[in-house]
Design an enzyme around this catalytic site. Structure first.
Site, PDB file in Angstrom:
ATOM      1  N   ASP A 154       0.636  -9.790   4.563  1.00  0.00           N
ATOM      2  CA  ASP A 154       1.616  -8.646   4.622  1.00  0.00           C
ATOM      3  C   ASP A 154       1.979  -8.775   6.078  1.00  0.00           C
ATOM      4  OD1 ASP A 154       1.368  -7.695   2.183  1.00  0.00           O
ATOM      5  OD2 ASP A 154      -0.234  -6.208   2.538  1.00  0.00           O
ATOM      6  N   ASP A 168       6.054  -6.593  -2.504  1.00  0.00           N
ATOM      7  CA  ASP A 168       5.869  -5.551  -2.423  1.00  0.00           C
ATOM      8  C   ASP A 168       7.184  -4.546  -2.793  1.00  0.00           C
ATOM      9  OD1 ASP A 168       3.120  -5.356  -2.205  1.00  0.00           O
ATOM     10  OD2 ASP A 168       3.129  -5.022  -0.165  1.00  0.00           O
TER      11      ASP A 168
END
Length: 204
Positions: A154, A168
């Protein structure tokens, strides 16, 4: 009245059946082509979504330093590299195996659902969901600490509240689109309950 016995009926005789074209296609042919085209659209969107996720993760790993965020829009949007053991936006740390199984279940759902595909909107939604899910699942299967327990890369920090990635973004976009399609009453096969008959392709 016919002048001779055996004289053929005229071409305009209403009892004579109208000629049919030898090139006529079955009524279902167009539906099959449309479904094939929609499935192709789904695959293209999934591939693009997956590639965008994996390429940006490779870029983040090669460029960013953990613990050293880079401001993009002040402190509201940053590039901040972390390894996430949880779900989207760092939710559910410590449940990596469960999340991996859920990701596989999502893939099975998409594959089964795609067999009834008859809507452009659903092709986009399922394509983004497939690409995003595969992107994060790849991390869980191939990255440390091991298969099924791998940590997701991330690097997009939103307002300092949560950190996500491109996968995402596609997953959330798919969820929003599915919600809009549901509000409009558009089924996966393109039907609307109030219309009662097949309506595919154009319902997006």
């Amino acid at each position: 009245m016919q002048d001779e016995t055996g004289t053929p009926l005229s071409a305009t005789d209403p009892q004579q059946p109208a000629p049919t074209s030898s090139h006529a296609e079955p009524a279902s042919h167009g539906a099959r082509v449309s479904r094939r085209g929609l499935f192709g659209l789904l695959v293209v969107i999934a591939v693009v979504s997956y590639a965008a996720d994996q390429l940006t993760k490779l870029w983040a790993l090669a460029t960013l330093v953990p613990g050293d965020p880079i401001d993009v829009v002040g402190e509201y949007l940053r590039l901040n590299l972390i390894r996430n053991a949880g779900a989207a936006f760092s939710i559910g740390n410590g449940a990596t195996w469960v999340l991996t199984l859920i990701a596989f279940a999502v893939l099975v759902f998409i594959i089964v659902t795609a067999r009834r595909l008859g809507s452009v909107g659903w092709a986009w939604a399922l394509g983004m969901l497939l690409g995003g899910s595969l992107g994060n699942l790849t991390d869980r299967m191939l990255r440390e600490p091991g298969p099924g327990r791998g940590h997701v890369v991330d690097f997009i920090d939103y307002f300092g509240l949560f950190i996500g990635n491109v996968a995402d973004i596609f997953i959330v976009s798919a969820a929003i689109l599915i919600g809009l399609l549901a509000l409009r009453g558009v089924g996966v096969d393109g039907r609307r309950p109030e219309r009662g008959r097949h309506e595919a392709g154009a319902d997006a």
